[in-house]
Design a protein around this motif. Structure first.
Motif, PDB file in Angstrom:
ATOM      1  N   ILE A  79       0.818  -1.223   0.000  1.00 55.05           N
ATOM      2  CA  ILE A  79       0.000   0.000   0.000  1.00 55.05           C
ATOM      3  C   ILE A  79       0.853   1.274   0.000  1.00 55.05           C
ATOM      4  CG2 ILE A  79      -2.017  -1.140   1.051  1.00 55.05           C
ATOM      5  CD1 ILE A  79      -1.317   0.466   3.658  1.00 55.05           C
ATOM      6  N   PHE A  80       2.173   1.120   0.066  1.00 53.39           N
ATOM      7  CA  PHE A  80       3.055   2.292   0.048  1.00 53.39           C
ATOM      8  C   PHE A  80       3.646   2.489  -1.344  1.00 53.39           C
ATOM      9  CE2 PHE A  80       2.781   1.976   4.599  1.00 53.39           C
ATOM     10  CZ  PHE A  80       3.030   3.258   5.059  1.00 53.39           C
TER      11      PHE A  80
ATOM     12  N   THR B 272       7.592  10.300   1.315  1.00 53.85           N
ATOM     13  CA  THR B 272       6.856   9.828   2.491  1.00 53.85           C
ATOM     14  C   THR B 272       7.704  10.049   3.753  1.00 53.85           C
ATOM     15  OG1 THR B 272       5.970   8.096   1.034  1.00 53.85           O
ATOM     16  CG2 THR B 272       5.522   7.869   3.384  1.00 53.85           C
TER      17      THR B 272
ATOM     18  N   LYS C 208       7.898  13.772   4.715  1.00 56.09           N
ATOM     19  CA  LYS C 208       6.680  14.249   5.382  1.00 56.09           C
ATOM     20  C   LYS C 208       6.571  13.686   6.801  1.00 56.09           C
ATOM     21  CE  LYS C 208       3.657  14.721   1.326  1.00 56.09           C
ATOM     22  NZ  LYS C 208       2.606  13.950   0.608  1.00 56.09           N
ATOM     23  N   GLN C 209       6.974  12.435   6.978  1.00 59.28           N
ATOM     24  CA  GLN C 209       6.886  11.841   8.318  1.00 59.28           C
ATOM     25  C   GLN C 209       7.849  12.546   9.278  1.00 59.28           C
ATOM     26  OE1 GLN C 209       5.006  10.529  10.609  1.00 59.28           O
ATOM     27  NE2 GLN C 209       4.757   8.521   9.640  1.00 59.28           N
TER      28      GLN C 209
ATOM     29  N   TYR D  33       5.217  20.228   9.491  1.00 62.89           N
ATOM     30  CA  TYR D  33       4.239  19.577   8.608  1.00 62.89           C
ATOM     31  C   TYR D  33       3.135  20.559   8.219  1.00 62.89           C
ATOM     32  CZ  TYR D  33       0.936  16.392   6.540  1.00 62.89           C
ATOM     33  OH  TYR D  33       0.072  15.798   5.647  1.00 62.89           O
TER      34      TYR D  33
ATOM     35  N   HIS E 160      -5.438   9.166   5.510  1.00 63.79           N
ATOM     36  CA  HIS E 160      -5.212   7.729   5.379  1.00 63.79           C
ATOM     37  C   HIS E 160      -6.408   6.984   4.783  1.00 63.79           C
ATOM     38  CE1 HIS E 160      -1.741   8.589   7.950  1.00 63.79           C
ATOM     39  NE2 HIS E 160      -1.274   7.402   7.637  1.00 63.79           N
TER      40      HIS E 160
ATOM     41  N   PHE F 217      -6.256   4.501   1.851  1.00 62.05           N
ATOM     42  CA  PHE F 217      -5.511   3.250   2.028  1.00 62.05           C
ATOM     43  C   PHE F 217      -6.275   2.333   2.978  1.00 62.05           C
ATOM     44  CE2 PHE F 217      -2.691   6.942   1.658  1.00 62.05           C
ATOM     45  CZ  PHE F 217      -2.144   6.677   0.412  1.00 62.05           C
TER      46      PHE F 217
ATOM     47  N   TRP G 206       2.583  -1.801  11.240  1.00 65.14           N
ATOM     48  CA  TRP G 206       3.188  -0.452  11.305  1.00 65.14           C
ATOM     49  C   TRP G 206       3.930  -0.285  12.635  1.00 65.14           C
ATOM     50  CZ3 TRP G 206       3.767   4.074  13.862  1.00 65.14           C
ATOM     51  CH2 TRP G 206       3.995   5.245  13.153  1.00 65.14           C
TER      52      TRP G 206
ATOM     53  N   LEU H 265       2.252   6.609  19.723  1.00 62.55           N
ATOM     54  CA  LEU H 265       2.094   6.084  18.361  1.00 62.55           C
ATOM     55  C   LEU H 265       1.079   4.948  18.315  1.00 62.55           C
ATOM     56  CD1 LEU H 265       5.810   6.151  17.165  1.00 62.55           C
ATOM     57  CD2 LEU H 265       3.961   7.696  16.459  1.00 62.55           C
TER      58      LEU H 265
HETATM   59  C1  HEM Z   1       1.092   8.607   4.889  1.00 62.40           C
HETATM   60  C2  HEM Z   1      -0.025   4.008   5.849  1.00 62.40           C
HETATM   61  C3  HEM Z   1      -0.112   5.017  10.576  1.00 62.40           C
HETATM   62  C4  HEM Z   1       1.617   9.405   9.619  1.00 62.40           C
HETATM   63  C5  HEM Z   1       0.777   7.275   4.746  1.00 62.40           C
HETATM   64  C6  HEM Z   1       0.627   6.594   3.483  1.00 62.40           C
HETATM   65  C7  HEM Z   1       0.303   5.322   3.749  1.00 62.40           C
HETATM   66  C8  HEM Z   1       0.248   5.178   5.184  1.00 62.40           C
HETATM   67  C9  HEM Z   1       0.055   4.201   2.742  1.00 62.40           C
HETATM   68  C10 HEM Z   1       0.803   7.256   2.093  1.00 62.40           C
HETATM   69  C11 HEM Z   1       2.259   7.294   1.735  1.00 62.40           C
HETATM   70  C12 HEM Z   1       2.512   8.185   0.544  1.00 62.40           C
HETATM   71  O1  HEM Z   1       1.713   8.160  -0.398  1.00 62.40           O
HETATM   72  O2  HEM Z   1       3.527   8.909   0.551  1.00 62.40           O
HETATM   73  C13 HEM Z   1      -0.179   3.888   7.218  1.00 62.40           C
HETATM   74  C14 HEM Z   1      -0.566   2.676   7.902  1.00 62.40           C
HETATM   75  C15 HEM Z   1      -0.631   2.955   9.220  1.00 62.40           C
HETATM   76  C16 HEM Z   1      -0.242   4.358   9.377  1.00 62.40           C
HETATM   77  C17 HEM Z   1      -0.863   1.312   7.252  1.00 62.40           C
HETATM   78  C18 HEM Z   1      -1.015   1.972  10.289  1.00 62.40           C
HETATM   79  C19 HEM Z   1      -1.763   2.319  11.330  1.00 62.40           C
HETATM   80  C20 HEM Z   1       0.398   6.276  10.733  1.00 62.40           C
HETATM   81  C21 HEM Z   1       0.689   6.882  12.000  1.00 62.40           C
HETATM   82  C22 HEM Z   1       1.167   8.123  11.728  1.00 62.40           C
HETATM   83  C23 HEM Z   1       1.191   8.287  10.294  1.00 62.40           C
HETATM   84  C24 HEM Z   1       0.498   6.209  13.357  1.00 62.40           C
HETATM   85  C25 HEM Z   1       1.645   9.206  12.639  1.00 62.40           C
HETATM   86  C26 HEM Z   1       2.166   8.983  13.811  1.00 62.40           C
HETATM   87  C27 HEM Z   1       1.597   9.580   8.263  1.00 62.40           C
HETATM   88  C28 HEM Z   1       1.945  10.825   7.596  1.00 62.40           C
HETATM   89  C29 HEM Z   1       1.787  10.595   6.221  1.00 62.40           C
HETATM   90  C30 HEM Z   1       1.349   9.215   6.086  1.00 62.40           C
HETATM   91  C31 HEM Z   1       2.384  12.114   8.254  1.00 62.40           C
HETATM   92  C32 HEM Z   1       1.980  11.597   5.073  1.00 62.40           C
HETATM   93  C33 HEM Z   1       0.652  12.273   4.805  1.00 62.40           C
HETATM   94  C34 HEM Z   1       0.741  13.188   3.604  1.00 62.40           C
HETATM   95  O3  HEM Z   1       0.660  12.694   2.462  1.00 62.40           O
HETATM   96  O4  HEM Z   1       0.897  14.398   3.775  1.00 62.40           O
HETATM   97  N1  HEM Z   1       0.549   6.390   5.756  1.00 62.40           N
HETATM   98  N2  HEM Z   1       0.016   4.872   8.138  1.00 62.40           N
HETATM   99  N3  HEM Z   1       0.715   7.146   9.717  1.00 62.40           N
HETATM  100  N4  HEM Z   1       1.256   8.648   7.328  1.00 62.40           N
HETATM  101 FE1  HEM Z   1       0.612   6.774   7.729  1.00 62.40          FE
END
Ligand code: HEM
Length: 125
Positions: free
Chosen positions: A35-36, A43, A46-47, A61, A74, A77, A87, A112
């Motif tokens: 899914i990524f 990515t 941004k994280q 951010y 999210h 996805f 994760w 988290l």
């Molecule tokens: C973006 C999955 C949890 C923060 C994403 C993306 C996916 C994803 C697929 C898109 C990546 C991209 O297109 O670049 C998941 C999954 C999680 C999860 C499966 C399981 C629970 C979290 C958590 C956080 C987080 C816990 C924060 C502590 C972010 C951020 C982005 C992101 C900041 C970028 C958003 C943007 O596009 O501006 N995540 N994530 N995610 N995720 Fe998660």
């Protein structure tokens, strides 16, 4: 007098190493990698911005992308309970790999787990 933020106590250097290691683990995780995007450079960037502000550092951010609205971002996805666990496992492993231990790690990881649970938007397949 204001106490140092978690961000200041962890430091940018360690936080960035943690995020880079985390996405290496994501790439190798069979539940998460599908899914990524293939290229995780953006990515990870941004994280780093997000976690900086999550830990009380400067709002990097929001300055570039607006309000995080993480759950909404999210929704495209399918995040199952299994993926949330995967994760968190990738993060726990990354914390070990960069040698991040102690109470600061424990508080960060606990926060988290709450955020990860909040991202679940799809029942188990
Ligand atoms: C973006 C999955 C949890 C923060 C994403 C993306 C996916 C994803 C697929 C898109 C990546 C991209 O297109 O670049 C998941 C999954 C999680 C999860 C499966 C399981 C629970 C979290 C958590 C956080 C987080 C816990 C924060 C502590 C972010 C951020 C982005 C992101 C900041 C970028 C958003 C943007 O596009 O501006 N995540 N994530 N995610 N995720 Fe998660």
């Amino acid at each position: 007098e204001e106490k140092a933020s978690m961000y200041e106590r962890i430091g940018e250097e360690l936080l960035h190493r943690l995020v880079d290691q985390f996405y290496k683990n994501v790439k190798n995780d069979p539940d998460l990698s599908p899914i990524f995007p293939d290229d995780l450079t953006e990515t990870a960037r941004k994280q780093k911005q997000f976690l900086t502000q999550f830990l009380g550092g400067p709002p990097l951010y929001t300055e570039e992308h607006g309000h995080p609205m993480l759950r909404k971002r999210h929704l495209p996805f399918p995040i199952t309970p299994t993926r949330a666990k995967a994760w968190l496992r990738c993060m726990e492993r990354a914390m070990d790999e960069v040698n991040f231990h102690g109470p600061l790690r424990d508080v960060f990881y606990y926060r988290l787990t709450l955020t990860a649970q909040h991202m679940v938007n799809t029942p188990e397949e």
